[in-house]
Write a protein that holds these residues in place. Structure first.
Motif, PDB file in Angstrom:
ATOM      1  N   ALA A 189       0.549  -1.086   0.213  1.00 11.16           N
ATOM      2  CA  ALA A 189       0.114  -0.318   0.029  1.00 11.16           C
ATOM      3  C   ALA A 189       0.445   1.619  -0.111  1.00 11.16           C
ATOM      4  O   ALA A 189       0.762   2.485  -1.316  1.00 11.16           O
ATOM      5  N   ILE A 190       1.650   1.179   0.420  1.00 15.08           N
ATOM      6  CA  ILE A 190       2.981   2.043   0.897  1.00 15.08           C
ATOM      7  C   ILE A 190       3.512   2.066  -0.450  1.00 15.08           C
ATOM      8  O   ILE A 190       3.570   3.812  -0.893  1.00 15.08           O
ATOM      9  N   LEU A 231       5.936   0.425   9.084  1.00 24.52           N
ATOM     10  CA  LEU A 231       6.670   1.105   8.468  1.00 24.52           C
ATOM     11  C   LEU A 231       5.321   2.071   7.983  1.00 24.52           C
ATOM     12  O   LEU A 231       6.965   2.765   7.597  1.00 24.52           O
ATOM     13  N   ALA A 232       4.418   2.125   8.097  1.00 21.71           N
ATOM     14  CA  ALA A 232       4.296   3.755   7.209  1.00 21.71           C
ATOM     15  C   ALA A 232       4.775   4.976   8.755  1.00 21.71           C
ATOM     16  O   ALA A 232       5.723   6.142   8.084  1.00 21.71           O
ATOM     17  N   GLU A 233       5.314   4.654   9.922  1.00 20.36           N
ATOM     18  CA  GLU A 233       6.139   5.233  10.602  1.00 20.36           C
ATOM     19  C   GLU A 233       7.469   5.827   9.876  1.00 20.36           C
ATOM     20  O   GLU A 233       8.097   7.217   9.914  1.00 20.36           O
ATOM     21  N   CYS A 234       7.372   4.551   9.968  1.00 22.39           N
ATOM     22  CA  CYS A 234       9.412   4.418   9.447  1.00 22.39           C
ATOM     23  C   CYS A 234       9.426   5.806   7.789  1.00 22.39           C
ATOM     24  O   CYS A 234      11.112   6.512   8.167  1.00 22.39           O
ATOM     25  N   ALA A 235       8.308   5.147   7.006  1.00 26.22           N
ATOM     26  CA  ALA A 235       8.168   6.167   6.377  1.00 26.22           C
ATOM     27  C   ALA A 235       8.554   7.545   6.417  1.00 26.22           C
ATOM     28  O   ALA A 235       8.514   8.451   5.971  1.00 26.22           O
ATOM     29  N   HIS A 236       7.508   7.625   7.430  1.00 26.01           N
ATOM     30  CA  HIS A 236       7.256   9.091   7.976  1.00 26.01           C
ATOM     31  C   HIS A 236       8.949   9.651   8.273  1.00 26.01           C
ATOM     32  O   HIS A 236       8.875  11.148   8.278  1.00 26.01           O
ATOM     33  N   HIS A 237       9.461   8.522   9.347  1.00 29.48           N
ATOM     34  CA  HIS A 237      10.779   8.861   9.792  1.00 29.48           C
ATOM     35  C   HIS A 237      11.681   9.751   8.158  1.00 29.48           C
ATOM     36  O   HIS A 237      12.122  10.510   8.489  1.00 29.48           O
TER      37      HIS A 237
END
Length: 320
Positions: A55-56, A147-153
């Protein structure tokens, strides 16, 4: 754009919040995701992580102007060693995972955080446009619970890309067979473009106008994040709530324009010719030792789990 005819599943829907000129994307995955996950007997925590990654990857690929393949990849020292999701510029989607089955089972029922599933490692974004263009890759540590939070990082470290993401994954028992799961995923992203460079030195009045403009932009960004955050996980995957209806529900009061969607489908790029080329990259003496009792050498694609058999190694190693 007229909402009629917009696919309800397996689609990336671009939109713009007109009051603040913020760009957005909505993703809905159904049959394509189901096909990818059912090609493998993944444990549920692994399947959930791969669904989130797909999805990401679909969101991010749709924000870029490229002709080729966008790949999201994680690599770590945890139970899930490797996760790969890639999307072509034409919407072809595929993915796979490598994991330690015993370590995944030892985790017990989920959901599980990124540190538990992946351990220490990195998240990489790659754009490959072939030999005619330079390959781009961005890498960030696996820092976040999802994984969404990792992408935000990653976004926080980038001056060119600021965005908010929300992702949901759901698995429901298939009718008549509770052991088989039907998979769905949905995601939203709001993207904030970097401010344009100021043209020259501003005088007092112009500085005041610029300050008001920046304040309005900040307020619009905060409001969009609140509205996106109000979307429930069930809404992101609801087959009765098409992506365009969800976008309208969230942002209609702000004014929202919807653009041409990108349709997604599961397509693997493996082929006998590609597998033959992979075989030729290995010394023939090593390949000979891999022959099955019937004399054939078999290679299985990690993405789609299709096995290709090669009985005539002379033909494989012959010059094209």
């Amino acid at each position: 754009m007229n909402r009629a005819g917009i696919p309800e599943d397996d689609v990336v829907l671009p939109f713009q919040i007109e009051s603040s000129a913020l760009r957005g994307r909505a993703v809905r995955l159904g049959a394509a995701l189901d096909t990818i996950l059912h090609r493998h007997a993944y444990p549920k925590p692994v399947a959930e992580a791969l669904a989130e990654a797909l999805a990401i990857a679909s969101l991010l690929a749709a924000t870029l102007k490229f002709e080729g393949v966008f790949t999201l990849q994680t690599k770590g020292d945890g139970p899930v060693r490797l996760l790969v999701a890639d999307v072509t510029s034409t919407g072809h989607l595929r993915g796979y995972a490598q994991f330690d089955d015993a370590r995944v089972k030892a985790l017990g029922p989920g959901p599980h955080s990124v540190p538990k599933l992946f351990g220490a490692g990195y998240l990489a974004f790659t754009v490959d446009q072939g030999e005619a263009a330079e390959r781009y890759q961005g890498i960030v540590e696996l820092d976040g619970a999802t994984l969404a939070e990792c992408a935000h990082h990653y976004f926080r470290q980038s001056e060119q890309f600021e965005a908010g993401i929300k992702v949901a994954v759901a698995a429901t028992a298939a009718p008549g067979d509770g052991a088989v799961l039907n998979w769905r995923a949905g995601a939203l992203m709001i993207q904030r473009l970097p401010p344009e460079d100021a043209q020259g030195s501003a005088e007092g009045g112009d500085k005041a106008i610029d300050a008001l403009k920046r304040d309005a932009e900040e307020e619009g960004w905060r409001r969009a994040m609140i509205l996106m955050g109000s979307a429930q996980a069930a809404e992101l995957v609801d087959p009765e709530l098409p992506p365009w209806k969800l976008v309208d529900r969230l942002f209609l009061a702000e004014g929202v324009a919807i653009y041409r969607p990108l349709e997604l489908k599961h397509v693997c790029r493996c082929s006998p010719a590609r597998m033959r080329g992979a075989l030729r990259s290995i010394p023939r003496a090593e390949i000979e030792e891999l022959r099955d009792p019937d004399g054939a050498v078999r290679m299985t694609c990690e993405f789609c789990n299709t096995t290709h058999a090669f009985a005539d190694l002379d033909a494989v190693y012959a010059a094209d």
